[in-house]
Design a protein around this motif. Structure first.
Motif, PDB file in Angstrom:
ATOM      1  N   MET A   1      38.843  21.096  45.891  1.00  0.00           N
ATOM      2  CA  MET A   1      39.031  21.958  44.742  1.00  0.00           C
ATOM      3  C   MET A   1      39.431  23.352  45.224  1.00  0.00           C
ATOM      4  N   ASN A   2      40.302  23.991  44.485  1.00  0.00           N
ATOM      5  CA  ASN A   2      40.781  25.326  44.840  1.00  0.00           C
ATOM      6  C   ASN A   2      40.390  26.311  43.755  1.00  0.00           C
ATOM      7  N   TYR A   3      39.905  27.483  44.159  1.00  0.00           N
ATOM      8  CA  TYR A   3      39.447  28.504  43.221  1.00  0.00           C
ATOM      9  C   TYR A   3      40.311  29.757  43.321  1.00  0.00           C
ATOM     10  N   ALA A   4      40.508  30.402  42.193  1.00  0.00           N
ATOM     11  CA  ALA A   4      41.214  31.690  42.173  1.00  0.00           C
ATOM     12  C   ALA A   4      40.312  32.747  42.805  1.00  0.00           C
ATOM     13  N   PRO A   5      40.908  33.801  43.383  1.00  0.00           N
ATOM     14  CA  PRO A   5      40.081  34.896  43.906  1.00  0.00           C
ATOM     15  C   PRO A   5      39.279  35.533  42.767  1.00  0.00           C
ATOM     16  N   PHE A   6      38.128  36.084  43.102  1.00  0.00           N
ATOM     17  CA  PHE A   6      37.390  36.834  42.088  1.00  0.00           C
ATOM     18  C   PHE A   6      38.207  38.069  41.721  1.00  0.00           C
ATOM     19  N   PRO A   7      38.099  38.566  40.492  1.00  0.00           N
ATOM     20  CA  PRO A   7      38.826  39.790  40.127  1.00  0.00           C
ATOM     21  C   PRO A   7      38.422  40.947  41.043  1.00  0.00           C
ATOM     22  N   ALA A   8      39.397  41.746  41.428  1.00  0.00           N
ATOM     23  CA  ALA A   8      39.121  42.895  42.297  1.00  0.00           C
ATOM     24  C   ALA A   8      38.189  43.869  41.589  1.00  0.00           C
ATOM     25  N   GLU A   9      37.274  44.438  42.349  1.00  0.00           N
ATOM     26  CA  GLU A   9      36.383  45.477  41.832  1.00  0.00           C
ATOM     27  C   GLU A   9      36.993  46.827  42.201  1.00  0.00           C
ATOM     28  N   ILE A  10      37.272  47.633  41.200  1.00  0.00           N
ATOM     29  CA  ILE A  10      37.852  48.956  41.433  1.00  0.00           C
ATOM     30  C   ILE A  10      36.761  49.879  41.982  1.00  0.00           C
ATOM     31  N   LEU A  11      37.017  50.473  43.151  1.00  0.00           N
ATOM     32  CA  LEU A  11      36.054  51.388  43.767  1.00  0.00           C
ATOM     33  C   LEU A  11      36.388  52.840  43.457  1.00  0.00           C
ATOM     34  N   SER A  12      37.676  53.186  43.553  1.00  0.00           N
ATOM     35  CA  SER A  12      38.076  54.546  43.207  1.00  0.00           C
ATOM     36  C   SER A  12      39.584  54.615  42.993  1.00  0.00           C
ATOM     37  N   PRO A  13      40.025  55.428  42.081  1.00  0.00           N
ATOM     38  CA  PRO A  13      39.195  56.185  41.140  1.00  0.00           C
ATOM     39  C   PRO A  13      38.684  55.279  40.028  1.00  0.00           C
ATOM     40  N   ARG A  14      37.485  55.558  39.591  1.00  0.00           N
ATOM     41  CA  ARG A  14      36.891  54.817  38.475  1.00  0.00           C
ATOM     42  C   ARG A  14      37.595  55.229  37.186  1.00  0.00           C
ATOM     43  N   SER A  15      37.397  54.463  36.131  1.00  0.00           N
ATOM     44  CA  SER A  15      38.064  54.773  34.863  1.00  0.00           C
ATOM     45  C   SER A  15      37.719  56.168  34.380  1.00  0.00           C
ATOM     46  N   ASN A  16      38.733  56.841  33.886  1.00  0.00           N
ATOM     47  CA  ASN A  16      38.664  58.192  33.337  1.00  0.00           C
ATOM     48  C   ASN A  16      38.352  59.268  34.370  1.00  0.00           C
ATOM     49  N   ALA A  17      38.425  58.934  35.658  1.00  0.00           N
ATOM     50  CA  ALA A  17      38.198  59.936  36.702  1.00  0.00           C
ATOM     51  C   ALA A  17      39.402  60.866  36.793  1.00  0.00           C
ATOM     52  N   THR A  18      39.181  62.046  37.327  1.00  0.00           N
ATOM     53  CA  THR A  18      40.257  62.990  37.589  1.00  0.00           C
ATOM     54  C   THR A  18      40.384  63.128  39.097  1.00  0.00           C
ATOM     55  N   THR A  33      36.564  39.680  46.625  1.00  0.00           N
ATOM     56  CA  THR A  33      35.965  38.562  47.356  1.00  0.00           C
ATOM     57  C   THR A  33      36.599  37.262  46.895  1.00  0.00           C
ATOM     58  N   TYR A  34      36.464  36.251  47.734  1.00  0.00           N
ATOM     59  CA  TYR A  34      37.069  34.957  47.431  1.00  0.00           C
ATOM     60  C   TYR A  34      36.260  33.862  48.095  1.00  0.00           C
ATOM     61  N   VAL A  35      36.332  32.677  47.529  1.00  0.00           N
ATOM     62  CA  VAL A  35      35.538  31.551  47.988  1.00  0.00           C
ATOM     63  C   VAL A  35      36.292  30.723  49.021  1.00  0.00           C
ATOM     64  N   ASP A  36      37.590  30.556  48.824  1.00  0.00           N
ATOM     65  CA  ASP A  36      38.374  29.620  49.628  1.00  0.00           C
ATOM     66  C   ASP A  36      38.935  30.190  50.925  1.00  0.00           C
ATOM     67  N   ASN A  89      47.098  31.018  42.811  1.00  0.00           N
ATOM     68  CA  ASN A  89      46.081  31.422  41.844  1.00  0.00           C
ATOM     69  C   ASN A  89      45.964  32.939  41.848  1.00  0.00           C
ATOM     70  N   LYS A  90      45.857  33.536  40.653  1.00  0.00           N
ATOM     71  CA  LYS A  90      45.780  34.990  40.535  1.00  0.00           C
ATOM     72  C   LYS A  90      44.594  35.401  39.682  1.00  0.00           C
ATOM     73  N   SER A  91      44.095  36.603  39.961  1.00  0.00           N
ATOM     74  CA  SER A  91      43.064  37.197  39.111  1.00  0.00           C
ATOM     75  C   SER A  91      43.352  38.690  39.015  1.00  0.00           C
ATOM     76  N   SER A  92      42.997  39.263  37.880  1.00  0.00           N
ATOM     77  CA  SER A  92      43.265  40.681  37.623  1.00  0.00           C
ATOM     78  C   SER A  92      41.969  41.464  37.504  1.00  0.00           C
ATOM     79  N   SER A  93      42.000  42.683  37.995  1.00  0.00           N
ATOM     80  CA  SER A  93      40.840  43.566  37.919  1.00  0.00           C
ATOM     81  C   SER A  93      40.556  44.055  36.504  1.00  0.00           C
ATOM     82  N   GLY A  94      41.549  43.945  35.637  1.00  0.00           N
ATOM     83  CA  GLY A  94      41.474  44.630  34.355  1.00  0.00           C
ATOM     84  C   GLY A  94      42.065  46.006  34.547  1.00  0.00           C
TER      85      GLY A  94
END
Length: 99
Positions: A1-18, A33-36, A89-94
């Motif tokens: 079985m093949n899994y898509a990567p987990f969505p990227a976690e945004i570290l910086s800049p965070r939302s609404n940062a200047t 992170t990813y499983v495969d 396989n693709k995943s989006s951070s949002g």
């Protein structure tokens, strides 16, 4: 079985940062992170409307990575990271935003 990567976690800049652009560039950073263990690349989308403009594709270097991007002071930007594995396989951070 093949899994898509987990969505990227945004570290910086965070939302609404200047951030302060230096010589017309700003830095972004994320973690993914990813499983495969078959993560192939990251694609960075960024624009001043809705983060649908692909501006950079980066071959996978590590689970944590970043990029330096062109940015103008006092401009609202929207950005996201799309991770892709060797099987397509693709995943989006949002979508996140910064000024």
């Amino acid at each position: 079985m093949n899994y898509a990567p987990f969505p990227a976690e945004i570290l910086s800049p965070r939302s609404n940062a200047t951030i302060t652009a230096i010589d017309g560039f700003g830095s972004v950073k994320w973690d993914c992170t990813y499983v495969d263990y078959d993560l192939l690349s990251y694609e960075v989308f960024m624009d001043s409307v809705d983060a649908t403009t692909s501006i950079k594709k980066i071959d996978k270097m590590s689970t944590t990575t970043g990029a330096t991007l062109e940015a103008q002071d006092k401009t609202n930007y929207y950005w996201k990271i799309v991770a892709e594995d060797a099987n397509g396989n693709k995943s989006s951070s949002g979508v996140y935003s910064f000024i």
